[in-house]
Write a protein that holds these residues in place. Structure first.
Motif, PDB file in Angstrom:
ATOM      1  N   CYS A 152      34.405  25.765  38.273  1.00  0.00           N
ATOM      2  CA  CYS A 152      35.252  26.256  37.385  1.00  0.00           C
ATOM      3  C   CYS A 152      34.612  26.950  36.555  1.00  0.00           C
ATOM      4  O   CYS A 152      34.160  26.556  35.496  1.00  0.00           O
ATOM      5  CB  CYS A 152      36.726  25.741  37.720  1.00  0.00           C
ATOM      6  N   GLY A 153      35.654  28.213  36.147  1.00  0.00           N
ATOM      7  CA  GLY A 153      35.304  28.489  34.807  1.00  0.00           C
ATOM      8  C   GLY A 153      36.158  29.807  34.187  1.00  0.00           C
ATOM      9  O   GLY A 153      36.796  30.389  35.361  1.00  0.00           O
ATOM     10  N   PRO A 154      35.990  30.271  33.427  1.00  0.00           N
ATOM     11  CA  PRO A 154      36.772  31.604  32.621  1.00  0.00           C
ATOM     12  C   PRO A 154      35.697  32.716  33.166  1.00  0.00           C
ATOM     13  O   PRO A 154      34.614  32.596  32.835  1.00  0.00           O
ATOM     14  CB  PRO A 154      37.638  31.983  31.223  1.00  0.00           C
ATOM     15  N   VAL A 155      36.431  34.424  33.552  1.00  0.00           N
ATOM     16  CA  VAL A 155      35.736  35.375  33.489  1.00  0.00           C
ATOM     17  C   VAL A 155      36.367  36.149  32.678  1.00  0.00           C
ATOM     18  O   VAL A 155      37.396  36.499  32.341  1.00  0.00           O
ATOM     19  CB  VAL A 155      35.437  35.867  35.039  1.00  0.00           C
ATOM     20  N   ASP A 156      35.479  37.613  32.595  1.00  0.00           N
ATOM     21  CA  ASP A 156      35.723  38.811  31.806  1.00  0.00           C
ATOM     22  C   ASP A 156      36.192  39.525  32.643  1.00  0.00           C
ATOM     23  O   ASP A 156      35.529  39.746  33.172  1.00  0.00           O
ATOM     24  CB  ASP A 156      34.928  39.045  30.665  1.00  0.00           C
ATOM     25  N   GLY A 157      37.496  39.418  33.030  1.00  0.00           N
ATOM     26  CA  GLY A 157      37.890  40.160  34.213  1.00  0.00           C
ATOM     27  C   GLY A 157      37.829  41.511  33.537  1.00  0.00           C
ATOM     28  O   GLY A 157      38.813  42.266  34.523  1.00  0.00           O
ATOM     29  N   MET A 158      38.382  42.093  32.959  1.00  0.00           N
ATOM     30  CA  MET A 158      38.016  43.903  32.225  1.00  0.00           C
ATOM     31  C   MET A 158      36.343  44.170  32.095  1.00  0.00           C
ATOM     32  O   MET A 158      36.532  45.516  32.126  1.00  0.00           O
ATOM     33  CB  MET A 158      38.627  44.116  30.676  1.00  0.00           C
ATOM     34  N   ASN A 159      35.578  43.605  32.418  1.00  0.00           N
ATOM     35  CA  ASN A 159      33.894  44.176  32.920  1.00  0.00           C
ATOM     36  C   ASN A 159      33.809  43.824  33.848  1.00  0.00           C
ATOM     37  O   ASN A 159      33.369  42.338  34.569  1.00  0.00           O
ATOM     38  CB  ASN A 159      33.490  42.884  31.621  1.00  0.00           C
ATOM     39  N   PRO A 160      33.114  44.440  34.871  1.00  0.00           N
ATOM     40  CA  PRO A 160      32.897  44.487  36.125  1.00  0.00           C
ATOM     41  C   PRO A 160      31.782  44.155  36.606  1.00  0.00           C
ATOM     42  O   PRO A 160      31.122  43.353  37.679  1.00  0.00           O
ATOM     43  CB  PRO A 160      32.782  45.990  36.759  1.00  0.00           C
ATOM     44  N   VAL A 161      30.526  43.925  35.831  1.00  0.00           N
ATOM     45  CA  VAL A 161      29.296  43.381  35.650  1.00  0.00           C
ATOM     46  C   VAL A 161      29.941  41.968  35.309  1.00  0.00           C
ATOM     47  O   VAL A 161      28.540  41.206  36.557  1.00  0.00           O
ATOM     48  CB  VAL A 161      28.522  43.924  34.497  1.00  0.00           C
ATOM     49  N   LYS A 162      30.646  41.325  34.735  1.00  0.00           N
ATOM     50  CA  LYS A 162      30.683  40.049  34.035  1.00  0.00           C
ATOM     51  C   LYS A 162      30.930  39.225  35.454  1.00  0.00           C
ATOM     52  O   LYS A 162      30.836  38.541  35.722  1.00  0.00           O
ATOM     53  CB  LYS A 162      31.500  39.913  33.056  1.00  0.00           C
ATOM     54  N   VAL A 163      32.283  40.000  36.077  1.00  0.00           N
ATOM     55  CA  VAL A 163      33.039  39.995  37.541  1.00  0.00           C
ATOM     56  C   VAL A 163      32.086  39.434  38.585  1.00  0.00           C
ATOM     57  O   VAL A 163      32.337  38.767  39.310  1.00  0.00           O
ATOM     58  CB  VAL A 163      33.890  40.520  37.692  1.00  0.00           C
ATOM     59  N   ALA A 164      31.180  41.045  39.296  1.00  0.00           N
ATOM     60  CA  ALA A 164      30.255  40.484  39.369  1.00  0.00           C
ATOM     61  C   ALA A 164      29.340  39.290  39.619  1.00  0.00           C
ATOM     62  O   ALA A 164      28.825  38.581  40.306  1.00  0.00           O
ATOM     63  CB  ALA A 164      29.078  41.743  39.512  1.00  0.00           C
ATOM     64  N   GLU A 165      28.883  38.952  38.519  1.00  0.00           N
ATOM     65  CA  GLU A 165      28.011  38.060  38.272  1.00  0.00           C
ATOM     66  C   GLU A 165      28.601  36.536  38.658  1.00  0.00           C
ATOM     67  O   GLU A 165      28.082  36.057  39.588  1.00  0.00           O
ATOM     68  CB  GLU A 165      27.498  37.498  36.242  1.00  0.00           C
TER      69      GLU A 165
END
Length: 331
Positions: free
Chosen positions: A204-217
């Protein structure tokens, strides 16, 4: 992960802009009372969907979410005109006009709703994943819910079973800061929702949900883990909604300044800035995309307004599978 290319950014811009304008139009026709009931809009959270779609295999992966569910099926391949018609209650809609805003559905495109019960989709997502594992179908189910639904007891039961059975599911909390009007900091002793996975030893972990690249990774890693048979992942997408919880929300719980600050990191603007910085498109090409999106939205409105309402007899035709259902009386 598939490379993030020039075309990826162009597609992200086209898609996210269309989703935003699609829902902006829904808000406008809602005020005109052409759409009734509740209306929960996705404005600001588009990067969560855009990044996930980049990581998914749309020929076999599935998605299930809550009632903020208009643009997800479009991303999965559902005709946007049919989604718009469903909100109008028209027979040409995705559920023949009987589901409405909170219950968009498409078995063909592996989008399983659209659920009005807070957190109700969490165990359902695990169930879909269980079926894929049982039938050895190699699919992964993305199960979305909000920060409010993260406090439901069904989440804990589902997490336990999903880890115990190593189900091919990715749980995604779209944390937009507020469960209706209650801030995350007021709902629990800590604000890190992703830590709920630690009690089950779930990755589990947090993700920058405003950045599609971070989400995709993050989504790529989670999806591949599930597809290998290593079990579920829980990701907390840190995002934000620019509109109220629903159209009836007066938003007294936050300030205009707070919203303005988050608009500085609008995912659509972020992607457009990269397109401009890297000269992926000229201004004329960008203007052409904007014009095309406006035209597509207008087609959705036209289709919905010109479509007929369902006949009353449909109430009986689509609820009961058995045609001679013995306990049904026509009045």
């Amino acid at each position: 992960m598939k490379p993030v290319t020039k075309q990826t950014y162009i597609d992200w811009y086209k898609n996210m802009l269309f989703w935003r304008k699609f829902e902006d139009k829904l808000a406008a026709v809602y005020i005109q009372q052409k759409v009734r009931g509740f209306l929960h809009l996705y404005n600001g959270q588009e990067a969560v969907l855009a990044g996930a779609l980049h990581a998914m295999d749309l020929t076999k992966d599935k998605m299930i979410t809550a009632y903020r569910n208009h643009v997800q099926p479009i991303g999965m391949g559902v005709d946007a005109k049919k989604v718009f018609a469903e909100l109008y209650g028209k027979v040409t809609g995705t559920s023949h006009g009987m589901g409405g805003s909170m219950h968009i559905f498409s078995k063909e495109h592996r989008f399983y709703g659209g659920h009005g019960i807070v957190g109700g989709q969490i165990p359902l997502g695990a169930g879909i994943a269980f079926a894929d594992k049982y039938f050895d179908r190699d699919g992964v189910t993305l199960t979305y819910f909000g920060d409010g639904a993260a406090r439901q007891g069904s989440l804990h039961e589902t997490f336990n079973m999903a880890m115990n059975w190593k189900l091919p599911v990715v749980f995604i909390c779209e944390n937009n800061g507020y469960a209706m009007g209650t801030s995350v900091e007021r709902t629990a002793n800590h604000e890190d929702i992703w830590k709920l996975g630690l009690g089950y030893e779930m990755p589990c972990g947090p993700v920058d949900g405003m950045n599609p690249v971070k989400v995709a990774e993050a989504m790529h890693e989670a999806i591949e883990r599930a597809r290998r048979g290593d079990g579920p992942t829980f990701l907390e997408m840190k995002t934000y909604r620019y509109r109220g919880h629903s159209m009836s929300d007066a938003q007294h719980y936050r300030t205009k300044d707070e919203v303005a600050e988050y608009k500085k990191i609008d995912p659509i603007t972020q992607v457009l800035d990269i397109i401009k910085d890297k000269n992926y498109l000229s201004q004329d090409e960008i203007d052409a995309i904007d014009k095309g999106v406006k035209s597509e939205v207008a087609e959705c409105v036209k289709y919905a307004e010109e479509s007929p309402y369902p006949e009353v007899k449909q109430l009986y035709d689509v609820v009961y599978e058995q045609e001679d259902y013995p306990f049904l009386k026509h009045r």
